[in-house]
Motif scaffolding. Sequence first.
Motif, PDB file in Angstrom:
ATOM      1  N   LEU A   1      16.696  26.856  57.544  1.00 23.86           N
ATOM      2  CA  LEU A   1      17.389  26.202  58.537  1.00 23.86           C
ATOM      3  C   LEU A   1      18.614  25.750  58.246  1.00 23.86           C
ATOM      4  O   LEU A   1      19.544  25.674  59.026  1.00 23.86           O
ATOM      5  N   SER A   2      18.848  25.192  57.017  1.00 21.29           N
ATOM      6  CA  SER A   2      20.218  24.402  56.429  1.00 21.29           C
ATOM      7  C   SER A   2      21.320  25.822  56.504  1.00 21.29           C
ATOM      8  O   SER A   2      22.281  25.487  56.498  1.00 21.29           O
ATOM      9  N   GLN A   3      20.779  26.918  56.414  1.00 23.05           N
ATOM     10  CA  GLN A   3      21.664  28.132  56.314  1.00 23.05           C
ATOM     11  C   GLN A   3      22.462  28.357  57.858  1.00 23.05           C
ATOM     12  O   GLN A   3      23.254  29.353  57.899  1.00 23.05           O
ATOM     13  N   ILE A   4      21.627  27.939  58.903  1.00 22.80           N
ATOM     14  CA  ILE A   4      22.156  28.394  60.103  1.00 22.80           C
ATOM     15  C   ILE A   4      22.396  27.048  61.189  1.00 22.80           C
ATOM     16  O   ILE A   4      22.849  27.418  62.346  1.00 22.80           O
ATOM     17  N   VAL A   5      22.551  25.948  60.315  1.00 21.45           N
ATOM     18  CA  VAL A   5      22.931  24.777  61.218  1.00 21.45           C
ATOM     19  C   VAL A   5      24.314  24.303  60.801  1.00 21.45           C
ATOM     20  O   VAL A   5      24.691  24.823  59.857  1.00 21.45           O
ATOM     21  N   ASP A   6      25.007  23.498  61.839  1.00 29.18           N
ATOM     22  CA  ASP A   6      26.234  22.742  61.327  1.00 29.18           C
ATOM     23  C   ASP A   6      26.026  21.853  60.166  1.00 29.18           C
ATOM     24  O   ASP A   6      27.045  21.760  59.544  1.00 29.18           O
TER      25      ASP A   6
END
Length: 161
Positions: A89-94
């Motif tokens: 998730l850290s790769q697709i969130v701001d």
Amino acid sequence: MHRIFNIPGNTDGTTEMIANLGNNGTKITVKRTKIANLDMIPCGQIPPNPSELLSSERTKLLLHALSKKYDRILIDSPPVNVVTDPVILSQIVDGVILVVRSGETGREIARRARDQLLDVKARLLGGVLNSVDMQKDHYYYYSCYHNYYYQEKEASNAYLG
């Protein structure tokens, strides 16, 4: 989260939306909470392949669709050191906010979580220390300050003689 907001969590959740996104008739079902301006989507059923589902293009499409309606989207994920979901998730969130539970999460575990996120170039915005016992910690802070202050004062007086 669904229990906190008293919303059924095992049907029509994020999992089902991601899995069915792009199919005819797919709807993004957001649940209203009793708190003004706070909506939520429960997690839904646990899929057999959570990391594949989260890293799919459909997850990005869902977040993009939601970002057109909402100013802020917060995603509650499992602990970083337990499963790969938060790292994915850290790769697709701001940005990522690391939440640490006072009195339960050791420093080394928190450091490891931070390092895992930084290793994948996650944008770490900061952290939250929750479950702090304010009575205990206030007393501890006061006690430390009190001891430091008086030790400094005594040392100062001894020097001045």
